[in-house]
Design a protein around this motif. Sequence first.
Motif, PDB file in Angstrom:
ATOM      1  N   UNK A 173       0.834  -1.203   0.000  1.00 50.18           N
ATOM      2  CA  UNK A 173       0.000   0.000   0.000  1.00 50.18           C
ATOM      3  C   UNK A 173       0.871   1.255   0.000  1.00 50.18           C
ATOM      4  N   UNK A 174       1.958   1.213   0.743  1.00 51.49           N
ATOM      5  CA  UNK A 174       2.876   2.353   0.775  1.00 51.49           C
ATOM      6  C   UNK A 174       3.505   2.571  -0.593  1.00 51.49           C
ATOM      7  N   UNK A 175       3.825   1.484  -1.257  1.00 52.00           N
ATOM      8  CA  UNK A 175       4.435   1.592  -2.591  1.00 52.00           C
ATOM      9  C   UNK A 175       3.481   2.227  -3.593  1.00 52.00           C
ATOM     10  N   UNK A 176       2.174   2.060  -3.380  1.00 48.25           N
ATOM     11  CA  UNK A 176       1.208   2.696  -4.279  1.00 48.25           C
ATOM     12  C   UNK A 176       1.448   4.210  -4.339  1.00 48.25           C
ATOM     13  N   UNK A 177       1.815   4.778  -3.203  1.00 46.30           N
ATOM     14  CA  UNK A 177       2.043   6.223  -3.151  1.00 46.30           C
ATOM     15  C   UNK A 177       3.508   6.588  -3.374  1.00 46.30           C
ATOM     16  N   UNK A 178       4.382   5.769  -2.858  1.00 48.14           N
ATOM     17  CA  UNK A 178       5.802   6.155  -2.823  1.00 48.14           C
ATOM     18  C   UNK A 178       6.553   5.798  -4.099  1.00 48.14           C
ATOM     19  N   UNK A 191      -8.120   9.993   0.895  1.00 49.87           N
ATOM     20  CA  UNK A 191      -8.185   9.672   2.319  1.00 49.87           C
ATOM     21  C   UNK A 191      -7.213   8.544   2.625  1.00 49.87           C
ATOM     22  N   UNK A 192      -6.488   8.670   3.727  1.00 50.66           N
ATOM     23  CA  UNK A 192      -5.523   7.644   4.102  1.00 50.66           C
ATOM     24  C   UNK A 192      -5.148   7.803   5.571  1.00 50.66           C
ATOM     25  N   UNK A 193      -4.510   6.762   6.091  1.00 56.60           N
ATOM     26  CA  UNK A 193      -3.910   6.826   7.421  1.00 56.60           C
ATOM     27  C   UNK A 193      -2.487   6.320   7.316  1.00 56.60           C
ATOM     28  N   UNK A 194      -1.557   7.131   7.790  1.00 57.34           N
ATOM     29  CA  UNK A 194      -0.139   6.780   7.782  1.00 57.34           C
ATOM     30  C   UNK A 194       0.326   6.603   9.215  1.00 57.34           C
ATOM     31  N   UNK A 195       1.248   5.690   9.423  1.00 56.53           N
ATOM     32  CA  UNK A 195       1.740   5.436  10.781  1.00 56.53           C
ATOM     33  C   UNK A 195       3.229   5.150  10.748  1.00 56.53           C
ATOM     34  N   UNK A 196       3.936   5.708  11.727  1.00 56.81           N
ATOM     35  CA  UNK A 196       5.347   5.368  11.897  1.00 56.81           C
ATOM     36  C   UNK A 196       5.452   3.924  12.368  1.00 56.81           C
ATOM     37  N   UNK A 197       6.551   3.278  12.068  1.00 48.22           N
ATOM     38  CA  UNK A 197       6.683   1.850  12.327  1.00 48.22           C
ATOM     39  C   UNK A 197       6.804   1.507  13.803  1.00 48.22           C
ATOM     40  N   UNK A 198       7.219   2.453  14.633  1.00 48.87           N
ATOM     41  CA  UNK A 198       7.344   2.171  16.054  1.00 48.87           C
ATOM     42  C   UNK A 198       5.969   1.838  16.652  1.00 48.87           C
ATOM     43  N   UNK A 199       5.976   1.044  17.750  1.00 47.48           N
ATOM     44  CA  UNK A 199       4.711   0.637  18.369  1.00 47.48           C
ATOM     45  C   UNK A 199       3.847   1.831  18.748  1.00 47.48           C
ATOM     46  N   UNK A 200       4.460   2.877  19.242  1.00 44.84           N
ATOM     47  CA  UNK A 200       3.713   4.067  19.637  1.00 44.84           C
ATOM     48  C   UNK A 200       4.060   5.239  18.723  1.00 44.84           C
ATOM     49  N   UNK A 210      -4.657  15.487  -1.305  1.00 43.95           N
ATOM     50  CA  UNK A 210      -3.957  14.889  -2.436  1.00 43.95           C
ATOM     51  C   UNK A 210      -2.856  13.992  -1.881  1.00 43.95           C
ATOM     52  N   UNK A 211      -2.997  12.691  -2.050  1.00 43.81           N
ATOM     53  CA  UNK A 211      -2.050  11.756  -1.451  1.00 43.81           C
ATOM     54  C   UNK A 211      -0.736  11.651  -2.224  1.00 43.81           C
ATOM     55  N   UNK A 212      -0.660  12.338  -3.356  1.00 45.28           N
ATOM     56  CA  UNK A 212       0.594  12.378  -4.101  1.00 45.28           C
ATOM     57  C   UNK A 212       1.280  13.734  -3.954  1.00 45.28           C
ATOM     58  N   UNK A 218       6.747  13.616   2.048  1.00 45.86           N
ATOM     59  CA  UNK A 218       7.673  13.856   3.158  1.00 45.86           C
ATOM     60  C   UNK A 218       7.399  12.905   4.324  1.00 45.86           C
ATOM     61  N   UNK A 219       6.131  12.675   4.609  1.00 45.37           N
ATOM     62  CA  UNK A 219       5.779  11.724   5.679  1.00 45.37           C
ATOM     63  C   UNK A 219       6.289  10.325   5.340  1.00 45.37           C
ATOM     64  N   UNK A 220       6.117   9.917   4.094  1.00 43.25           N
ATOM     65  CA  UNK A 220       6.571   8.589   3.677  1.00 43.25           C
ATOM     66  C   UNK A 220       8.097   8.507   3.725  1.00 43.25           C
ATOM     67  N   UNK A 221       8.754   9.571   3.296  1.00 44.27           N
ATOM     68  CA  UNK A 221      10.222   9.601   3.330  1.00 44.27           C
ATOM     69  C   UNK A 221      10.743   9.540   4.750  1.00 44.27           C
ATOM     70  N   UNK A 222       9.936  10.033   5.699  1.00 51.12           N
ATOM     71  CA  UNK A 222      10.339  10.010   7.111  1.00 51.12           C
ATOM     72  C   UNK A 222      10.112   8.644   7.751  1.00 51.12           C
ATOM     73  N   UNK A 223       9.580   7.703   6.985  1.00 54.67           N
ATOM     74  CA  UNK A 223       9.455   6.336   7.494  1.00 54.67           C
ATOM     75  C   UNK A 223       8.050   5.892   7.838  1.00 54.67           C
ATOM     76  N   UNK A 224       7.064   6.713   7.555  1.00 53.78           N
ATOM     77  CA  UNK A 224       5.686   6.299   7.838  1.00 53.78           C
ATOM     78  C   UNK A 224       5.197   5.369   6.730  1.00 53.78           C
ATOM     79  N   UNK A 225       4.287   4.473   7.102  1.00 53.81           N
ATOM     80  CA  UNK A 225       3.727   3.514   6.154  1.00 53.81           C
ATOM     81  C   UNK A 225       2.212   3.693   6.076  1.00 53.81           C
ATOM     82  N   UNK A 226       1.653   3.271   4.969  1.00 56.08           N
ATOM     83  CA  UNK A 226       0.207   3.366   4.770  1.00 56.08           C
ATOM     84  C   UNK A 226      -0.483   2.232   5.522  1.00 56.08           C
TER      85      UNK A 226
END
Length: 301
Positions: A173-178, A191-200, A210-212, A218-226
Amino acid sequence: MWFKNLKLYTLTQSVDITEQDLEAKLAEFKFRPCGSQELATMGWGSPFNQGETLIHVTAGRVWLTLKKQERILPAAVVNAELADKVALIEAETGSPVGKKAQQDIKQEIIQRLLPQAFTKNSFTHGFISWKDNLVVVDAAADGKAEAFLAMLRKAIGSLPVMPMARQSVQAELTAWLQDDATPSDISILEEAELKALEDEGAIIRCKNQDLFSEEIANHLAAGKSVQKIAFEWNETLQAIIQEDLSIKRLKFTDVIVEQNDDIPKDQQLARLDANFALMSGEVVKFAERLKVIFQLDNEEQ
């Protein structure tokens, strides 16, 4: 009959059962209303919510409906009666009422009020496509879907299923955008929800975005995933797809819905049958497409 959510499961083994046998086995667990002292009951009901038949079959796809009835006894009502009863006892005895005694009194109040309580019915719909090794449940929550499968398993003795996706698809799903890897028949909505990989880790929820855009990049580059994302498939349906492959807020487009508009509204059963045939057929095609997109047939057995 238009499902609003999809929990998708794969049959891992063939199940040798005829339609007649299936209906007979379901009948052993047919819905019955709550007794006077029961908080809830659950059993199989008619897909059309009328008549005695417990299955409806169209093009080899079997529609099932699990019905649940609950007695509505608000905690505030019980607690108010409990407080009054405890206060009366303490005034008469001059001694505090202990926790165990209060629990006993509370159970007495519940048993007295239950027969007077209103009931609420809820329904969980699903269908089985034996030839496609597919079980679909219209449920937003895992617990509701599992209750449906558990009751079906209880009725027929065995139901060898597992979730269609056995691992997270958040990387795809992340690759769809990234990585500009959106499938050609998928249109990304706003519409989307992004989350950093850490538990919290931080969670970013986007609507009307616009998800593109550079901001999302920048959020995706910082390590967040869809974790979830809105999409349209093949001009047929719109929904939210989650990282566990759950489908929520499913809505079929007018291209599909209007196909049965020529059926008179007073022919309710005919419309239900036609809508189920149309809807379930599209869901099967969509599920097969998801298998290809996420290479689910390549997962280890």
